[in-house]
Design a protein around this motif. Structure first.
Motif, PDB file in Angstrom:
ATOM      1  N   TYR A 795       0.821  -1.215   0.000  1.00 18.79           N
ATOM      2  CA  TYR A 795       0.000   0.000   0.000  1.00 18.79           C
ATOM      3  C   TYR A 795       0.853   1.262   0.000  1.00 18.79           C
ATOM      4  O   TYR A 795       1.817   1.385   0.760  1.00 18.79           O
ATOM      5  CB  TYR A 795      -0.934   0.033   1.215  1.00 18.79           C
ATOM      6  N   VAL A 796       0.462   2.203  -0.841  1.00 13.30           N
ATOM      7  CA  VAL A 796       1.041   3.549  -0.851  1.00 13.30           C
ATOM      8  C   VAL A 796      -0.093   4.556  -0.842  1.00 13.30           C
ATOM      9  O   VAL A 796      -1.217   4.259  -1.256  1.00 13.30           O
ATOM     10  CB  VAL A 796       1.929   3.789  -2.092  1.00 13.30           C
ATOM     11  N   ASP A 797       0.200   5.756  -0.352  1.00 12.28           N
ATOM     12  CA  ASP A 797      -0.767   6.841  -0.453  1.00 12.28           C
ATOM     13  C   ASP A 797      -0.968   7.130  -1.938  1.00 12.28           C
ATOM     14  O   ASP A 797      -0.031   7.542  -2.633  1.00 12.28           O
ATOM     15  CB  ASP A 797      -0.212   8.084   0.261  1.00 12.28           C
ATOM     16  N   PRO A 798      -2.158   6.906  -2.468  1.00  9.86           N
ATOM     17  CA  PRO A 798      -2.337   7.040  -3.927  1.00  9.86           C
ATOM     18  C   PRO A 798      -2.115   8.450  -4.454  1.00  9.86           C
ATOM     19  O   PRO A 798      -1.847   8.626  -5.638  1.00  9.86           O
ATOM     20  CB  PRO A 798      -3.790   6.589  -4.140  1.00  9.86           C
ATOM     21  N   GLU A 799      -2.202   9.458  -3.589  1.00 10.33           N
ATOM     22  CA  GLU A 799      -1.989  10.835  -4.051  1.00 10.33           C
ATOM     23  C   GLU A 799      -0.534  11.125  -4.351  1.00 10.33           C
ATOM     24  O   GLU A 799      -0.230  11.961  -5.206  1.00 10.33           O
ATOM     25  CB  GLU A 799      -2.501  11.824  -2.999  1.00 10.33           C
ATOM     26  N   VAL A 800       0.385  10.455  -3.636  1.00  9.90           N
ATOM     27  CA  VAL A 800       1.800  10.798  -3.763  1.00  9.90           C
ATOM     28  C   VAL A 800       2.714   9.580  -3.867  1.00  9.90           C
ATOM     29  O   VAL A 800       3.932   9.717  -3.993  1.00  9.90           O
ATOM     30  CB  VAL A 800       2.262  11.688  -2.579  1.00  9.90           C
ATOM     31  N   ILE A 801       2.166   8.372  -3.816  1.00  4.72           N
ATOM     32  CA  ILE A 801       2.919   7.106  -3.903  1.00  4.72           C
ATOM     33  C   ILE A 801       4.013   7.039  -2.830  1.00  4.72           C
ATOM     34  O   ILE A 801       5.126   6.582  -3.070  1.00  4.72           O
ATOM     35  CB  ILE A 801       3.526   6.887  -5.315  1.00  4.72           C
TER      36      ILE A 801
END
Length: 836
Positions: A795-801
């Motif tokens: 999982y990564v923050d989809p806004e900023v990877i």
């Protein structure tokens, strides 16, 4: 490894020893040091006029005086001409950063240096190329030629984006502005790939996009501000262990009251006194315990929240500040874009709900009490009895940056700082504490935002070439077990065709390699100082020069730019990163010219650097001018200026005034604009997002929430594993588990356990500690023997990877004990609290 036994006596530098200035190459604090170098067989005397230190060694040396040379400060190196020299590296008493102190990392700088007859003899000394089923030493021309042919052929056939990279982004660890400029020029201007990633991240991005989008460069404060603040807020940071001298030299004196006179001078007419500290951390770390012991429990508030719930806590504290009328109304009205305030009030502070409802929800999410949340708000923002506003400095690090949702995590803390007006005055600021020192100077990245998630793409079979420099993704990237599987399976397809073409020249091998990439093969290049776990998968390995082996420059956590002088030769025929990339670019240019490909030849032009300073100056010319200059801007500074400035250097961004470089102590003073078009800061809506589905799935399935972090070991332990005193202290990863959970699992301190979940498994030994609450396990990250990152989800923050390194869940199984560990380790907790 045999038990470490330090020397029982030291050789002193003679009066005529060579003397160099440098900065510690480990953490972002950037402590200043002096390096003394003199020929083996000579020594200084005990009297002040007989040694270069000017110290009387016939008398007892005072503790913490920077007047002694410890065994770990010293080594003997062998230069390329065969001559041997003593080197001693001691703290600089005149450097305002550390004032003569060293950390547990900086205290081992001498031991970290290459010596062929010591533990660091394992350094990479020659280029290696995979041949006849193994990596074989070869010449620079040979290794560069093969790598250049594959890169060039891949660009021509499959385009620029067929080249993937994962490269350091730091300064003091050996990168500096010099090597970072070379990296950016090579990959962004010459290769022109968008499939880039940085250091510990699976994409090319900033770890503080939110702060920058809000108009706040992340390094906007000075270390002196921690001395002048009424309240220090440490959020997701264990600074005693990881930014040691920022904590000991600048924060702790404030708690103890020894900076009150400085506060009176900097803040005339205001009510001042000893400082307070709020520590937001799911662990009861060494920082918490030391703060309580040194400053008193009445000046320390530990908010031991449930892991991953920082956004809910920041919003709740801000709501109390707003509800009580403690916010800085003038600052918000005049320095914040008005249209961004209402969405913040509605979504972050939930002003449509009552305070009671908001705090009850925050209690449920964070595990903290309403009283704790209100106390934090009071310490940060409640008006003092004389009517003056308190000054608070907000300092965050990996617990926030690698937390549940990076963008909102960072934004929620900047919101709280803006709401309370804590910018542009002594004792204020909001920014990251940092890992490495920084040396960002690169051409613009050509890719989108969010950038491609290259770890995923590599695992899916994309990319022909994977070029890794100064980092170790086999151990430290997100879901590292998947990365190792990718490197092994895709790299084997390349090894097979090289083995099948063992009699061929480089041109033929390169063609065979490119054909293998059509079948999913991945050509792996590693450039590093040690044979890392990632390097074992490589088809070409380039040996790089390290700290002290080539001059570099970088900035520390308060943007202090210094020169790290070269004082010894690299091992073997290793070269600085900038020179390696320069050689590679020139070879690709020659191949393109031979093909008549003028476009590619032009792209790979301009890499004929001869000196590190030439690269530094070229990079400096890329910075724009103006009030809103880049944090790293150093245009107008050269090595001579930095040599004269010594270990105090100059604080960036630099401007030229009357022909002389001028620095900046802190940002946003005297109405200086924020970094937005309007010049006003932006607030950011940061509603509590809850856990992402794949993380929640692990939480539901496994009994323990797993978080991770550092201790005094440094990052991937690339040096630590070759410094006996450090390697023996932490021979493998450990977990910290609560006494209650240890009893439930039947665990004793030192028991070996297997940790596992749906993404991987790893091993660790057990430390029973008060640092974690029941249901939470902490694990040391990035250990090359047993890495916690095998257990992190993709999982990564989809806004900023940006990855969520700090959150997963695991099961646990006791394996047994290792007798050799029992003989050497105490298994005592790092927070100094012994569990009976």
């Amino acid at each position: 490894m045999a038990a470490y036994r330090p020397a029982d006596r030291m050789v002193l530098p003679p009066v005529d020893a060579e003397k160099y200035q440098t900065v510690c190459h480990y953490c972002i604090v950037g402590c200043g040091y002096h390096v003394y170098k003199w020929p083996e067989g000579r020594a200084g005397g005990l009297l002040p006029d007989q040694n270069a230190m000017g110290v009387d060694y016939t008398k007892q040396i005072a503790p913490l005086s920077a007047d002694w040379i410890a065994p770990a400060h010293h080594t003997v190196v062998t230069e390329r001409d065969g001559r041997r020299y003593h080197i001693a590296i001691v703290p600089d008493k005149e450097c305002v950063v550390n004032k003569g102190h060293h950390s547990g990392r900086g205290g081992t700088l001498g031991s970290s240096l290459y010596r062929p007859d010591g533990p660091t003899h394992v350094r990479l000394t020659h280029p290696l190329v995979y041949r006849s089923t193994e990596q074989s030493p070869t010449t620079w021309d040979d290794a560069i030629d093969l790598a250049a042919r594959v890169i060039y052929g891949s660009i021509v056939r499959d385009g620029n984006d067929s080249i993937f990279m994962k490269i350091f982004d730091h300064g003091g660890g050996g990168g500096g502005f010099e090597n970072n400029w070379a990296v950016g020029k090579f990959f962004f201007n010459a290769v022109q790939t968008i499939n880039c990633s940085i250091h510990n991240r699976p994409a090319y991005n900033s770890e503080v996009h939110a702060s920058r989008d809000m108009g706040v460069p992340e390094l906007n404060f000075a270390y002196v501000d921690a001395e002048l603040a009424d309240t220090i807020v440490l959020w997701g940071a264990n600074s005693y262990e990881t930014q040691t001298n920022f904590y000991l030299v600048h924060m702790l004196p404030n708690l103890q009251g020894s900076t009150v006179k400085d506060k009176e001078a900097a803040r005339p007419g205001e009510q001042v006194g000893p400082g307070r500290i709020i520590i937001v951390d799911p662990r009861r770390t060494a920082t918490v315990v030391v703060s309580e012991k040194a400053g008193g429990k009445d000046r320390v508030l530990h908010l031991q929240l449930n892991p991953g719930t920082d956004i809910a806590l920041a919003n709740a504290i801000a709501r109390v500040v707003y509800e009580r009328g403690w916010y800085d109304k003038d600052f918000v009205a005049n320095r914040v874009e008005a249209e961004t305030v209402q969405p913040f009030l509605e979504q972050s502070l939930q002003i449509g709900k009552s305070l009671d409802e908001v705090l009850a929800e925050a209690e449920s999410i964070t595990g903290l009490s309403r009283a704790q949340i209100e106390q934090a708000a009071s310490w940060i923002a409640e008006t003092k009895s004389d009517g003056s506003r308190p000054r608070s400095i907000f300092l965050y690090e990996k617990g926030i940056i690698w937390g549940l949702k990076n963008y909102q995590n960072v934004g929620s803390i900047v919101n709280l700082t803006l709401l309370t007006g804590n910018f542009g005055k002594p004792g204020t600021g909001c920014g990251r504490l940092g890992g490495h020192q920084e040396g960002y100077v690169r051409p613009d990245y050509r890719g989108p935002r969010p950038a491609p998630y290259i770890d995923d793409l590599l695992s899916q079979g994309q990319g022909n070439v994977f070029y890794v420099v100064g980092c170790n993704p086999a151990v430290t990237t997100l879901n590292a077990q998947r990365m190792r599987e990718t490197l092994q399976t895709r790299g084997k397809l390349i090894r097979d065709v090289i083995d099948a073409n063992f009699a061929a020249d480089n041109a033929t091998k390169a063609q065979a390699i490119l054909e293998a990439t059509r079948q999913g093969g991945l050509f792996i290049i590693v450039q590093d100082i040690y044979p890392t776990a990632t390097a074992q998968y490589a088809h070409v390995v380039f040996p790089a020069a390290a700290w002290g082996e080539s001059p570099i420059t970088s900035i520390n956590g308060e943007r202090r730019l210094r020169l790290y002088e070269k004082f010894m030769d690299p091992p073997g025929i290793a070269e600085p990163d900038w020179k390696i990339l320069g050689m590679l670019a020139q070879r690709i240019k020659a191949l393109a010219q031979a093909d008549g490909n003028t476009d590619i030849a032009q792209r790979f032009s301009g890499f004929e650097w001869k000196t590190a300073e030439e690269v530094f100056l070229e990079g400096g010319e890329s910075f724009a001018d103006g009030v809103k200059a880049s944090t790293e801007r150093y245009k107008g500074v050269d090595y001579a200026f930095l040599k004269a400035a010594g270990n105090n250097g100059i604080q960036t961004p630099v401007t030229i005034v009357n022909g002389k470089p001028q620095g900046r102590v802190r940002y946003f003073e005297n109405g200086e604009p924020f970094y937005t078009e309007s010049g006003k800061a932006k607030m950011l809506p940061t509603p509590w997002p809850g856990f992402p589905a794949i993380v929640q799935e692990q939480i539901n399935k496994y009994p323990y929430f797993l978080t991770n972090g550092r201790n005094n070991n440094w990052q991937t332990l690339y040096n630590d594993m070759n410094i006996p005193s450090l390697a023996e202290r932490t021979p493998m990863s450990y977990i910290e588990i609560s006494p209650e959970d240890a009893k439930k699992e039947g665990l004793q301190a030192g028991d070996l356990v297997r940790l596992f979940n749906d993404y991987g498994e790893t091993m660790a030994y057990t430390v029973i500690s008060t640092s974690v609450k029941p249901g939470v396990i902490f694990m040391l990250f990035a250990h090359p023997n047993t890495t916690a990152n095998s257990l992190t989800t993709p999982y990564v923050d989809p806004e900023v990877i940006i990855p969520y390194y700090k959150g997963s869940a695991v099961g646990l199984q006791r394996i047994g004990r290792l007798a050799d560990l029992d003989a050497r380790l105490t298994y005592q907790p790092t927070n100094f609290e012994t569990v009976v």
